[in-house]
Each structure stands twice: as C-alpha cells, then as structure tokens.
Design a protein around this motif. Sequence first.
Motif, short mmCIF file in Angstrom:
data_model
loop_
_atom_site.label_atom_id
_atom_site.label_comp_id
_atom_site.label_asym_id
_atom_site.label_seq_id
_atom_site.Cartn_x
_atom_site.Cartn_y
_atom_site.Cartn_z
N GLU A 289 34.16 27.60 17.66
CA GLU A 289 34.81 28.69 18.38
C GLU A 289 35.65 29.57 17.46
OE1 GLU A 289 36.59 27.74 22.10
OE2 GLU A 289 34.96 26.41 22.71
N GLU A 290 36.12 29.04 16.36
CA GLU A 290 36.84 29.88 15.41
C GLU A 290 35.88 30.90 14.78
OE1 GLU A 290 38.95 27.61 12.54
OE2 GLU A 290 40.29 26.67 14.00
N ALA A 291 34.67 30.45 14.47
CA ALA A 291 33.66 31.36 13.91
C ALA A 291 33.27 32.40 14.95
CB ALA A 291 32.44 30.57 13.46
N ALA A 292 33.16 31.98 16.20
CA ALA A 292 32.83 32.92 17.27
C ALA A 292 33.93 33.96 17.44
CB ALA A 292 32.59 32.17 18.58
N ALA A 293 35.17 33.51 17.32
CA ALA A 293 36.31 34.44 17.45
C ALA A 293 36.30 35.48 16.33
CB ALA A 293 37.62 33.65 17.44
N ARG A 294 35.88 35.07 15.12
CA ARG A 294 35.78 36.04 14.02
C ARG A 294 34.70 37.07 14.30
NH1 ARG A 294 36.22 31.28 10.90
NH2 ARG A 294 34.01 31.35 10.30
N MET A 295 33.58 36.60 14.86
CA MET A 295 32.52 37.55 15.21
C MET A 295 32.98 38.50 16.31
SD MET A 295 28.58 36.90 16.49
CE MET A 295 28.04 36.28 14.89
N LEU A 296 33.69 37.97 17.31
CA LEU A 296 34.21 38.81 18.38
C LEU A 296 35.14 39.89 17.82
CD1 LEU A 296 34.70 39.56 21.33
CD2 LEU A 296 36.44 37.76 21.41
N LYS A 297 35.97 39.51 16.87
CA LYS A 297 36.91 40.47 16.26
C LYS A 297 36.14 41.61 15.60
CE LYS A 297 40.93 40.64 13.16
NZ LYS A 297 40.47 41.71 12.26
N LEU A 298 35.08 41.26 14.86
CA LEU A 298 34.28 42.28 14.20
C LEU A 298 33.58 43.17 15.22
CD1 LEU A 298 33.10 43.40 11.53
CD2 LEU A 298 31.20 41.80 11.83
N MET A 299 33.01 42.56 16.27
CA MET A 299 32.32 43.34 17.28
C MET A 299 33.29 44.27 18.02
SD MET A 299 29.08 42.54 17.18
CE MET A 299 29.29 42.46 15.39
N THR A 300 34.53 43.80 18.21
CA THR A 300 35.54 44.62 18.86
C THR A 300 35.89 45.83 18.00
OG1 THR A 300 36.47 42.67 19.96
CG2 THR A 300 37.88 44.61 19.83
N GLU A 301 36.02 45.59 16.70
CA GLU A 301 36.37 46.68 15.78
C GLU A 301 35.26 47.73 15.70
OE1 GLU A 301 37.10 44.70 12.13
OE2 GLU A 301 39.05 43.89 12.73
N LEU A 302 34.02 47.28 15.70
CA LEU A 302 32.91 48.20 15.48
C LEU A 302 32.30 48.74 16.77
CD1 LEU A 302 31.07 46.35 12.59
CD2 LEU A 302 32.53 48.35 12.40
N GLY A 303 32.21 47.87 17.79
CA GLY A 303 31.55 48.28 19.03
C GLY A 303 32.49 48.83 20.08
N GLY A 304 33.78 48.45 20.00
CA GLY A 304 34.77 48.96 20.93
C GLY A 304 34.51 48.56 22.37
N ALA A 305 35.09 49.33 23.26
CA ALA A 305 35.02 49.01 24.70
C ALA A 305 33.60 49.08 25.23
CB ALA A 305 35.92 49.96 25.48
N ASP A 306 32.73 49.90 24.63
CA ASP A 306 31.35 49.99 25.10
C ASP A 306 30.63 48.65 24.97
OD1 ASP A 306 31.64 52.64 25.74
OD2 ASP A 306 30.76 53.38 23.87
N LEU A 307 31.03 47.86 24.00
CA LEU A 307 30.39 46.57 23.77
C LEU A 307 31.15 45.42 24.41
CD1 LEU A 307 28.20 44.84 22.43
CD2 LEU A 307 29.60 44.80 20.36
N VAL A 308 32.47 45.37 24.23
CA VAL A 308 33.24 44.20 24.67
C VAL A 308 34.25 44.52 25.77
CG1 VAL A 308 32.97 43.05 22.45
CG2 VAL A 308 34.97 44.50 22.84
N GLY A 309 34.26 45.75 26.26
CA GLY A 309 35.21 46.09 27.31
C GLY A 309 36.64 46.01 26.80
N ASP A 310 37.51 45.40 27.58
CA ASP A 310 38.91 45.26 27.20
C ASP A 310 39.17 43.96 26.45
OD1 ASP A 310 39.55 47.66 28.45
OD2 ASP A 310 39.84 46.69 30.39
#
Length: 324
Positions: A289-310
């Motif tokens: 889950e730590e690795a998943a959290a790192r991926m989520l952080k990257l996706m949030t930075e690059l994809g923004g709300a269109d990808l991950v919402g809030d």
Amino acid sequence: MTFLKSFVGAVVVALFSSLPVCAETPVVRAALQLSGTVSWEADTIRHYGLDKANGFRMEVTDIAGAPAAQIALIGGEVDMIVSDWLWVARERAAGRDVVFIPYSRAVGGLMVPADSAARSLADLKGQKIGVAGSPIDKSWLILRAYARKVENFDLAETTDQVFGAPPLVYKAALDGEVQGALNFWNFGARMQAAGMRTLLPIDKAAEALGLDPQTPLVGYVVRGNVLKAHPGLGEAIAAASRQAKQRLAADPAAWERIRPIMRAETDAEFEALKAAFLAGAPGEGAVDEEAAARMLKLMTELGGADLVGDLKDLPGGVFHHPEN
C-alpha cells in the motif's frame, strides 16, 4: 417399546441438530467485457470448475465497457467487475464499499517500428505518437513523468499525440501513420508479433520514477457487503484467478481451448499474447500500500481531478487482504 422409539427419535433429532448446516454456495454475479482479455481467465475458471473448487459459483454476463460495468456494480445489479484500483480508491473516498482483488499488472510499453532510428523518448521529438485512451491514460502519464525526470523534456509539448481506441492506435501504428504507439498490453503483443519493438516498457519507466512495477493496476472489484456476507470469498476469488493462470502456464491444451476467443491471426500473435498475459500475473502477497500511495501521488500530480477527483490520499480498505 413406545418409550424406546421416543428415546431413539430424540437422540437422532439431537444428533442432527448439533451438526453444522451446509451453507449455500455463494453465487458471484460478474459483469465482464467478454471481448477483452479477462474473458480468457473467466472462461478458464468456469470450464475447469475453479470457482466451485474454491467454494463459489461465478455467473458471467457480458457488458459493453467499463462505465456500464461500474454503474452496474454501484447499483447492486452485479457483485463483481474488473477495473483499476484508482477507481476503487475514488469510490471508497466517496463512501462506497468496493474492494480490489489483484488480477493483472500487465501495462505494455511505447512501441516503434522495428527499423525506427529511435533509441530513447527524445528521439521522437517532433513526431506523432498514438496513445490508446485519453490524455489522462495512466501509462501515458507515467511516460510523461519519465520524460521529465530522466530525459528532461515534456513529451506532451514536443510530440504530436493522436488519442484513440486501442484498435485504431494499433492500425495507425502498423500503417505508419504514427511513429510511436502506446497501447493496451494485448495490442502491444499483437504489434510485437507484427514486427514492432518496445522502445520503453511502462514498468521500466515506473521503476525509474520510484514506483513499484509489481503493483497491480487492474483487478476484480467486488462489493464489500458481498465479501462480508461470505467470509473467505475474497480469498476464494483470488485463488481461482491464480489457479487459472497456473493452469494456463502449465497446460498448452488450456490455451488451445480458448484460442478462438483470443482472435489471434497468426501463431506468432498467439504466442505473444500468451507470453504477455502470463508475464502480467500479479504476485501472491498483499499489495504494497505504500507503493500504491506513491503511484496515487504521481497520478494526482499529473492527472488531476479528471483522473482522481478530489482524492489526495489512499483510503483504507481499497485492497483485499486474506484476513479480511
């Protein structure tokens, strides 16, 4: 004599009342896109009875695509679909109880013609790249992040991207309409069989960004209330999935049986699809889950709300664990 019959009858009733009642085999209603690669595994599970061997019965209905499947799951019309864990994280953050069980970590890579002079992403500057999906496709975002960090340029600004459905990107790549193509892993396997080569695998790009390439992106997504009603069902689904891949890895006849639904046009394509499918099998351990959290952080930075919402942080309970 009457007393003896009554006594024996009472003993029999007491004996049977003390035995455990056999629970009804849970039925898992799965809505799956049967034109996709998940049908290979679902068909294998059901044909060899791997669902029943693990204590449940899988009922499969075909569905047009991911949005329709997600709506059906949230509406309670089905119990299980296939989606990525980023969608599960968004739903859990919104208060919906859905759980991710790993299915595949296959992600493909950026491909170029065999005779292309390109040896790095920078060699594609000023050229066309076909991308399956949209500008917030996860593999495309990872490529962009890699280009920025490792090769010090913005891939989106220095190339011309053509976004489209996987079959269209596949055709454009083979027809030479684009000089590079980022497609779903199964179309990537078909392009490889047709003579293209991988310029940069997405798992290598992810590793360079500090992500764990072992993190599975796609999985079976099950309604939480179904798992709670049937303790052990999550692990049973995971076991059936794992056993289907083991059967396919060990038994060539199992592949020959499903070859018609794979729609492989040549032996080379058939072999490439087999190899890519098996290479994407996730590990048996719990998702990091730590690795998943790192991926989520990257996706949030690059994809923004269109990808991950809030979504900002990984919610609890996204990933199934055997003890759950």
